[in-house]
Motif scaffolding. Sequence first.
Motif, PDB file in Angstrom:
ATOM      1  N   GLY A 142       9.305  42.131  70.612  1.00  0.00           N
ATOM      2  CA  GLY A 142      10.080  41.138  69.855  1.00  0.00           C
ATOM      3  C   GLY A 142       9.809  41.236  68.368  1.00  0.00           C
ATOM      4  O   GLY A 142      10.727  41.220  67.556  1.00  0.00           O
ATOM      5  N   VAL A 143       8.550  41.331  67.996  1.00  0.00           N
ATOM      6  CA  VAL A 143       8.188  41.464  66.585  1.00  0.00           C
ATOM      7  C   VAL A 143       8.768  42.760  66.022  1.00  0.00           C
ATOM      8  O   VAL A 143       9.328  42.776  64.923  1.00  0.00           O
ATOM      9  N   ARG A 144       8.658  43.834  66.783  1.00  0.00           N
ATOM     10  CA  ARG A 144       9.197  45.130  66.333  1.00  0.00           C
ATOM     11  C   ARG A 144      10.709  45.093  66.159  1.00  0.00           C
ATOM     12  O   ARG A 144      11.272  45.873  65.399  1.00  0.00           O
ATOM     13  N   LEU A 145      11.365  44.149  66.848  1.00  0.00           N
ATOM     14  CA  LEU A 145      12.818  44.002  66.740  1.00  0.00           C
ATOM     15  C   LEU A 145      13.227  42.891  65.777  1.00  0.00           C
ATOM     16  O   LEU A 145      14.388  42.500  65.734  1.00  0.00           O
ATOM     17  N   GLY A 146      12.273  42.385  65.005  1.00  0.00           N
ATOM     18  CA  GLY A 146      12.612  41.422  63.969  1.00  0.00           C
ATOM     19  C   GLY A 146      12.313  39.978  64.267  1.00  0.00           C
ATOM     20  O   GLY A 146      12.652  39.097  63.477  1.00  0.00           O
ATOM     21  N   ASN A 147      11.683  39.666  65.385  1.00  0.00           N
ATOM     22  CA  ASN A 147      11.387  38.281  65.745  1.00  0.00           C
ATOM     23  C   ASN A 147      10.037  37.876  65.158  1.00  0.00           C
ATOM     24  O   ASN A 147       9.066  37.672  65.870  1.00  0.00           O
ATOM     25  N   SER A 148       9.997  37.741  63.848  1.00  0.00           N
ATOM     26  CA  SER A 148       8.748  37.423  63.158  1.00  0.00           C
ATOM     27  C   SER A 148       8.250  36.018  63.479  1.00  0.00           C
ATOM     28  O   SER A 148       7.079  35.724  63.307  1.00  0.00           O
ATOM     29  N   ARG A 149       9.140  35.143  63.966  1.00  0.00           N
ATOM     30  CA  ARG A 149       8.750  33.765  64.291  1.00  0.00           C
ATOM     31  C   ARG A 149       8.260  33.604  65.717  1.00  0.00           C
ATOM     32  O   ARG A 149       7.732  32.563  66.072  1.00  0.00           O
ATOM     33  N   GLY A 150       8.458  34.603  66.552  1.00  0.00           N
ATOM     34  CA  GLY A 150       8.016  34.511  67.944  1.00  0.00           C
ATOM     35  C   GLY A 150       8.836  33.555  68.786  1.00  0.00           C
ATOM     36  O   GLY A 150       8.367  33.056  69.801  1.00  0.00           O
ATOM     37  N   VAL A 151      10.075  33.295  68.404  1.00  0.00           N
ATOM     38  CA  VAL A 151      10.949  32.369  69.131  1.00  0.00           C
ATOM     39  C   VAL A 151      11.439  33.036  70.416  1.00  0.00           C
ATOM     40  O   VAL A 151      11.786  34.210  70.425  1.00  0.00           O
ATOM     41  N   LEU A 152      11.451  32.278  71.499  1.00  0.00           N
ATOM     42  CA  LEU A 152      12.027  32.759  72.759  1.00  0.00           C
ATOM     43  C   LEU A 152      13.037  31.739  73.238  1.00  0.00           C
ATOM     44  O   LEU A 152      12.817  30.545  73.063  1.00  0.00           O
ATOM     45  N   PRO A 153      14.135  32.186  73.825  1.00  0.00           N
ATOM     46  CA  PRO A 153      14.535  33.568  73.958  1.00  0.00           C
ATOM     47  C   PRO A 153      14.960  34.157  72.616  1.00  0.00           C
ATOM     48  O   PRO A 153      15.312  33.419  71.687  1.00  0.00           O
ATOM     49  N   TYR A 154      14.932  35.482  72.561  1.00  0.00           N
ATOM     50  CA  TYR A 154      15.323  36.214  71.360  1.00  0.00           C
ATOM     51  C   TYR A 154      16.129  37.416  71.832  1.00  0.00           C
ATOM     52  O   TYR A 154      15.697  38.132  72.741  1.00  0.00           O
ATOM     53  N   SER A 155      17.301  37.613  71.247  1.00  0.00           N
ATOM     54  CA  SER A 155      18.180  38.691  71.685  1.00  0.00           C
ATOM     55  C   SER A 155      18.572  39.586  70.527  1.00  0.00           C
ATOM     56  O   SER A 155      18.736  39.118  69.399  1.00  0.00           O
ATOM     57  N   VAL A 156      18.730  40.861  70.841  1.00  0.00           N
ATOM     58  CA  VAL A 156      19.158  41.864  69.865  1.00  0.00           C
ATOM     59  C   VAL A 156      20.262  42.681  70.511  1.00  0.00           C
ATOM     60  O   VAL A 156      20.106  43.165  71.636  1.00  0.00           O
ATOM     61  N   LEU A 157      21.366  42.829  69.801  1.00  0.00           N
ATOM     62  CA  LEU A 157      22.457  43.667  70.252  1.00  0.00           C
ATOM     63  C   LEU A 157      22.348  45.005  69.538  1.00  0.00           C
ATOM     64  O   LEU A 157      22.299  45.054  68.307  1.00  0.00           O
ATOM     65  N   VAL A 158      22.291  46.074  70.315  1.00  0.00           N
ATOM     66  CA  VAL A 158      22.133  47.420  69.780  1.00  0.00           C
ATOM     67  C   VAL A 158      23.379  48.218  70.141  1.00  0.00           C
ATOM     68  O   VAL A 158      23.805  48.230  71.306  1.00  0.00           O
ATOM     69  N   GLY A 159      23.967  48.883  69.143  1.00  0.00           N
ATOM     70  CA  GLY A 159      25.134  49.710  69.385  1.00  0.00           C
ATOM     71  C   GLY A 159      24.776  50.964  70.172  1.00  0.00           C
ATOM     72  O   GLY A 159      23.600  51.320  70.310  1.00  0.00           O
ATOM     73  N   ALA A 160      25.790  51.650  70.661  1.00  0.00           N
ATOM     74  CA  ALA A 160      25.574  52.888  71.411  1.00  0.00           C
ATOM     75  C   ALA A 160      24.861  53.933  70.560  1.00  0.00           C
ATOM     76  O   ALA A 160      24.231  54.844  71.086  1.00  0.00           O
ATOM     77  N   ASN A 161      24.935  53.782  69.235  1.00  0.00           N
ATOM     78  CA  ASN A 161      24.273  54.714  68.316  1.00  0.00           C
ATOM     79  C   ASN A 161      22.799  54.374  68.090  1.00  0.00           C
ATOM     80  O   ASN A 161      22.131  55.034  67.304  1.00  0.00           O
ATOM     81  N   GLY A 162      22.284  53.320  68.758  1.00  0.00           N
ATOM     82  CA  GLY A 162      20.878  52.956  68.636  1.00  0.00           C
ATOM     83  C   GLY A 162      20.553  52.102  67.427  1.00  0.00           C
ATOM     84  O   GLY A 162      19.389  51.900  67.094  1.00  0.00           O
TER      85      GLY A 162
ATOM     86  N   GLY B 150      23.276  55.758  76.519  1.00  0.00           N
ATOM     87  CA  GLY B 150      24.377  55.958  75.574  1.00  0.00           C
ATOM     88  C   GLY B 150      25.330  54.783  75.437  1.00  0.00           C
ATOM     89  O   GLY B 150      26.358  54.899  74.779  1.00  0.00           O
ATOM     90  N   ARG B 151      25.017  53.667  76.057  1.00  0.00           N
ATOM     91  CA  ARG B 151      25.857  52.469  75.975  1.00  0.00           C
ATOM     92  C   ARG B 151      25.255  51.482  74.990  1.00  0.00           C
ATOM     93  O   ARG B 151      24.075  51.534  74.695  1.00  0.00           O
ATOM     94  N   PRO B 152      26.054  50.529  74.522  1.00  0.00           N
ATOM     95  CA  PRO B 152      25.465  49.421  73.765  1.00  0.00           C
ATOM     96  C   PRO B 152      24.525  48.663  74.695  1.00  0.00           C
ATOM     97  O   PRO B 152      24.728  48.630  75.917  1.00  0.00           O
ATOM     98  N   VAL B 153      23.493  48.051  74.125  1.00  0.00           N
ATOM     99  CA  VAL B 153      22.533  47.321  74.945  1.00  0.00           C
ATOM    100  C   VAL B 153      22.197  45.985  74.304  1.00  0.00           C
ATOM    101  O   VAL B 153      22.070  45.883  73.087  1.00  0.00           O
ATOM    102  N   LEU B 154      22.105  44.967  75.139  1.00  0.00           N
ATOM    103  CA  LEU B 154      21.665  43.646  74.705  1.00  0.00           C
ATOM    104  C   LEU B 154      20.243  43.490  75.225  1.00  0.00           C
ATOM    105  O   LEU B 154      20.024  43.452  76.425  1.00  0.00           O
ATOM    106  N   ILE B 155      19.290  43.442  74.309  1.00  0.00           N
ATOM    107  CA  ILE B 155      17.892  43.258  74.653  1.00  0.00           C
ATOM    108  C   ILE B 155      17.594  41.767  74.562  1.00  0.00           C
ATOM    109  O   ILE B 155      17.824  41.156  73.529  1.00  0.00           O
ATOM    110  N   ASN B 156      17.093  41.207  75.659  1.00  0.00           N
ATOM    111  CA  ASN B 156      16.783  39.777  75.693  1.00  0.00           C
ATOM    112  C   ASN B 156      15.307  39.601  75.976  1.00  0.00           C
ATOM    113  O   ASN B 156      14.818  39.995  77.032  1.00  0.00           O
ATOM    114  N   LEU B 157      14.584  39.033  75.013  1.00  0.00           N
ATOM    115  CA  LEU B 157      13.155  38.763  75.180  1.00  0.00           C
ATOM    116  C   LEU B 157      12.968  37.352  75.694  1.00  0.00           C
ATOM    117  O   LEU B 157      13.589  36.416  75.176  1.00  0.00           O
ATOM    118  N   TRP B 158      12.099  37.207  76.687  1.00  0.00           N
ATOM    119  CA  TRP B 158      11.923  35.931  77.357  1.00  0.00           C
ATOM    120  C   TRP B 158      10.508  35.850  77.930  1.00  0.00           C
ATOM    121  O   TRP B 158       9.739  36.793  77.832  1.00  0.00           O
TER     122      TRP B 158
END
Length: 187
Positions: A140-160, A69-77
Motif C-alpha cells: 500500500g505504501v509503495r502504491l502511494g498510501n502514505s496514510r495507511g487508510v484501508l481500504p485503498y485501491s489503485v487502478l493500473v492500466g494495461a501498460n503498468g 496484460g490487462r488493466p488491474v484494480l488493486i484493492n488493499l484491505w
Amino acid sequence: MRTRTVVIVAVLAGAIGVVASLATDPGWRTRLDQALDRIPASRAGQAVPAIDLPAPDGGRHTLSALAAGRPVLINLWASWCGPCLEEMPALDRFAKQQGANGVQVVGIALDDAAAVRAFLKAHPVSYPVLVDAAGPADTGVRLGNSRGVLPYSVLVGANGRVLRRWAGPLQAADLDDWAAEALRTRD
C-alpha cells in the motif's frame, strides 16, 4: 503538580481548538489531501513497482502474471477492516462482470495469512488475493498510501502505469467509471 495540571489543560484546550477549527472548515480535508498528494508516491502515470507476494494458502504470485496484460484494480484491505468487508461484495460482482477480458481485480490483504484464510472461508471472493505484512514499506505504501487508510485501491492500466488511486471504499458506480477509464486507455 499544579504546573503540570496547567500544562495538561493548555494542551487539551489547544487540541480542542484545532479540532473545532477543522470541524467548522469544510475545505480542510481537501487541503490535507492536496498536501499529502505532493508527497512522492505512485501517482497517475507512474509505473507500478514489481509486486511479488504470497497467496494466503501458499505459493507466490506476481501482479504482472495475475494481470496478464490487462488493466488491474488493486484493492488493499484487512480482515479486521469494517469498510473493507462492506466493499468486498461490490468488488466481487465487479470482478465477475469484467470476465476474462476486462479489468482484473487483485486483493492484497495487509494482514496475517491465517486471518486472511479464515476471513476468505467466511467471505469468499472470486478474484485472486495476496498477503503482505502491514508496515512502512508494505505494498500500500509503495502504491502511494502514505496514510495507511484501508481500504485503498489503485487502478493500473494495461501498460503498468497508475491511472487512479482511492482511499476508502469504492461504490459500484465508481467501479464502473474506473473500468470505463481503464478500458478506454488500454494500449
